[in-house]
Design an enzyme around this catalytic site. Structure first.
Site, PDB file in Angstrom:
ATOM      1  N   LEU A 132       6.501  33.039 -20.274  1.00  0.00           N
ATOM      2  CA  LEU A 132       5.586  34.164 -20.412  1.00  0.00           C
ATOM      3  C   LEU A 132       5.911  35.139 -19.291  1.00  0.00           C
ATOM      4  O   LEU A 132       6.295  34.727 -18.189  1.00  0.00           O
ATOM      5  CB  LEU A 132       4.117  33.718 -20.289  1.00  0.00           C
ATOM      6  CG  LEU A 132       3.576  32.778 -21.363  1.00  0.00           C
ATOM      7  CD1 LEU A 132       2.141  32.379 -21.038  1.00  0.00           C
ATOM      8  CD2 LEU A 132       3.640  33.420 -22.742  1.00  0.00           C
ATOM      9  N   ASP A 133       5.729  36.432 -19.559  1.00  0.00           N
ATOM     10  CA  ASP A 133       5.932  37.417 -18.505  1.00  0.00           C
ATOM     11  C   ASP A 133       4.993  37.135 -17.336  1.00  0.00           C
ATOM     12  O   ASP A 133       3.917  36.537 -17.517  1.00  0.00           O
ATOM     13  CB  ASP A 133       5.665  38.829 -19.036  1.00  0.00           C
ATOM     14  CG  ASP A 133       6.650  39.236 -20.128  1.00  0.00           C
ATOM     15  OD1 ASP A 133       7.758  38.681 -20.130  1.00  0.00           O
ATOM     16  OD2 ASP A 133       6.297  40.089 -20.951  1.00  0.00           O
ATOM     17  N   LYS A 134       5.375  37.610 -16.169  1.00  0.00           N
ATOM     18  CA  LYS A 134       4.591  37.351 -14.958  1.00  0.00           C
ATOM     19  C   LYS A 134       3.112  37.687 -15.146  1.00  0.00           C
ATOM     20  O   LYS A 134       2.232  36.910 -14.765  1.00  0.00           O
ATOM     21  CB  LYS A 134       5.163  38.156 -13.792  1.00  0.00           C
ATOM     22  CG  LYS A 134       4.370  38.004 -12.493  1.00  0.00           C
ATOM     23  CD  LYS A 134       4.990  38.808 -11.365  1.00  0.00           C
ATOM     24  CE  LYS A 134       4.162  38.653 -10.084  1.00  0.00           C
ATOM     25  NZ  LYS A 134       4.749  39.425  -8.957  1.00  0.00           N
ATOM     26  N   THR A 136       1.446  38.095 -17.958  1.00  0.00           N
ATOM     27  CA  THR A 136       0.843  37.578 -19.190  1.00  0.00           C
ATOM     28  C   THR A 136       0.251  36.204 -18.899  1.00  0.00           C
ATOM     29  O   THR A 136       0.879  35.376 -18.243  1.00  0.00           O
ATOM     30  CB  THR A 136       1.895  37.471 -20.307  1.00  0.00           C
ATOM     31  OG1 THR A 136       2.396  38.773 -20.599  1.00  0.00           O
ATOM     32  CG2 THR A 136       1.290  36.882 -21.578  1.00  0.00           C
ATOM     33  N   ARG A 242       5.128  43.592 -26.443  1.00  0.00           N
ATOM     34  CA  ARG A 242       4.951  44.848 -25.713  1.00  0.00           C
ATOM     35  C   ARG A 242       5.823  45.952 -26.314  1.00  0.00           C
ATOM     36  O   ARG A 242       5.383  47.102 -26.452  1.00  0.00           O
ATOM     37  CB  ARG A 242       5.269  44.632 -24.238  1.00  0.00           C
ATOM     38  CG  ARG A 242       4.337  43.620 -23.577  1.00  0.00           C
ATOM     39  CD  ARG A 242       4.892  43.091 -22.271  1.00  0.00           C
ATOM     40  NE  ARG A 242       4.982  44.127 -21.248  1.00  0.00           N
ATOM     41  CZ  ARG A 242       5.568  43.968 -20.075  1.00  0.00           C
ATOM     42  NH1 ARG A 242       6.140  42.787 -19.779  1.00  0.00           N
ATOM     43  NH2 ARG A 242       5.600  44.949 -19.196  1.00  0.00           N
TER      44      ARG A 242
END
Length: 523
Positions: A132-134, A136, A242
């Site tokens: 997961l993105d930082k 998120t 996104r």
């Protein structure tokens, strides 16, 4: 751990074949080959470039080596754990694993504290099978053994693991989907973009539906309009949600990379949360589904946006003559609430060169406007309205003027919490297609008290009876109204009753119940 594979006629090189079968990098596979940990047809093979034949039996022995990462004590929400895997929740503002651009404490350091067995897995990503993105938050699946990691990696590759996200986006986003391929931005290497397959893009598919607001999507240019979306991804490209939502015109609130500056400023991070995770256990084959509601900052952002979008609660104040409608309007003014009076409006319309003045002069000549320099003769108007037919005729002429200004008043104040319009004959003469749905409040009072008040104004009993003849009885008005405010004492009690009603309406229409209902539906 030993693994065995059978080559087909398209197997190709030994290192490429094993990398594809195990999901282990070719460089690492080469090290295994050079260390005599690979055999072909029971014979050790140190040649990574060896061409395999159909039916060749390839064995690989994986030696577990401890990584150099150090565990970091922390609080971690664990939804599920057995000897093979775990389902955990990643907090926002936390990078998943160390990388050249991030050597700070990461989720992997947290995982090592709770799952010491990960220490025996090589590299800087022990147990990580997806990311997961930082910024998120949400559910992640973690492999606790190398064997499980390989099986989960294969399941992800085969699209057997389903993930659903919740997102807050700018605008009223309709249900939709995108199958636009995604690749590195041609000019900004830290960004992803829609890139054709022919130019290096990779297949990507996302599908979304709107959870809030529930009404059908309409054109809405309000800069505070937002939507809570449920997004399902069928592929796992970097920044996929996104990129797809931003390209569709609905960027995530708080997204500093893909949203305009004014949208990025609406939240401390991109408002994206991994909400559900569904998969079949790689060893027990049990179907498993996990759900995680977003953290507090997600709901705080939604609450702020709802507050910005809340329209006024329009109130129509009505009641019989002497009940205290005008007194209540004065109380509302002291509370800095926008107010409107039908009586004041009609008096203004009667002035020289105003709309009602023109209409009456055009329709009736000098009957009600005998002097071009004077306002409408209200005494002549009141006398004419003693005739029921004439009264009906005049009301049909004049009331639309009042109601059009009532609509203008409510529309002008539709960003305020409350707006109040005093309209004595609301129930008697309101238009059938009035576009605004106000709450109605009837100010009531005891008959003797009301009569005494009107006599203090100089009204005779005949005048009271005449005016009451134009209106519904008080009990009928109370029955038709949404709320009643008794006014049988002094102004202090009337004010207290009014303020109590406002507090009641605030609670009934407050933000938390809206969000709580959404949470219940999502849980």
């Amino acid at each position: 751990m030993k693994q065995e594979f059978t080559a087909d006629r398209n197997a190709g090189r030994l290192d490429s074949f094993l990398s594809a079968e195990t999901k282990i990098s070719r460089s690492k596979i080469k090290k295994y080959i050079e260390s005599n940990l690979v055999s072909v047809n029971n014979v050790p093979c140190a040649d990574a470039s060896r061409k395999l034949l159909s039916g060749d039996c390839v064995r690989l022995e994986i030696i577990q080596e401890e990584n150099s990462l150090q565990a970091a004590e922390n609080d971690l929400t664990i939804y599920y754990q057995d000897k093979y895997l775990a389902v955990i929740e990643k907090k926002p503002a936390l990078t998943v694993h160390p990388c050249p651009s991030c050597q700070e404490e990461t989720l992997v350091h947290h995982l090592l504290y709770h799952f010491p067995s990960l220490k025996s897995m090589e590299g800087e990503r022990p147990g990580i099978v997806h990311r997961l993105d930082k910024d998120t938050s949400g559910l992640m699946l973690v492999a606790l053994t190398e064997e499980c990691r390989l099986k989960l990696a294969e399941a992800f590759s085969n699209k057997e693991i389903k993930k659903t996200y919740l997102a807050l986006v700018q605008g009223i986003c309709p249900n939709g989907e995108s199958s636009e391929s995604i690749g590195r931005h041609p000019a900004i290497k830290t960004k992803m973009a829609l890139v054709p397959l022919s130019k290096g893009g990779r297949e990507a598919f996302s599908k979304w539906e709107r959870i809030y607001p529930k009404q059908p999507a309409k054109q809405n240019t309000n800069e505070n309009a937002f939507s809570l979306m449920k997004v399902q991804i069928h592929t796992g490209r970097t920044h996929q949600i996104r990129v797809h939502l931003s390209a569709s015109g609905y960027p995530l609130l708080g997204d500093e990379v893909y949203a305009p500056a004014n949208v990025a400023q609406k939240a401390p991070r991109q408002m994206l949360h991994a909400y559900t995770l569904t998969f079949r256990h790689p060893f027990t084959h049990e179907p498993l589904t996990f759900t995680s509601l977003p953290p507090a900052d997600f709901w705080e952002c939604a609450e702020n946006q709802i507050a910005l979008n809340q329209t006024a609660i329009p109130l129509v104040i009505t009641g019989n003559s002497g009940s205290g409608k005008s007194a209540l309007i004065e109380i509302a003014k002291r509370q800095n609430l926008p107010t409107f009076s039908a009586d004041e409006c009609i008096n203004e319309l009667y002035q020289v060169n105003n709309d009602a003045w023109y209409l009456l002069k055009q329709q009736y000549g000098t009957l009600f406007v005998p002097d071009d320099k004077k306002p409408v003769d209200k005494a002549a108007l009141a006398k004419a309205m003693q005739d029921p037919a004439k009264k009906h005729e005049l009301e049909n002429l004049l009331h639309p003027l009042v109601y059009s200004r009532t609509i203008e008043f409510f529309n002008k104040n539709n960003r305020k919490r409350f707006s109040l319009a005093e309209i004595p004959l609301w129930f008697e003469n309101k238009p059938k297609n009035f576009p605004i749905k106000p709450l109605t409040v009837c100010v009531s009072t005891n008959a003797e008290i009301r009569l005494a008040r009107l006599k203090n104004r100089g009204w005779t009993e005949e005048t009271v009876a005449s005016m009451d003849g134009w209106q519904l009885e008080q009990e009928k008005k109370i029955g038709l109204a949404d709320y009643e405010i008794p006014n049988n004492a002094d102004l202090a009690e009337l004010e207290q009753n009014f303020l109590s009603l406002l507090e009641k309406l605030k609670k009934q229409n407050s933000i938390p119940p809206v969000l709580e209902q959404i949470k219940k539906e999502l849980a």
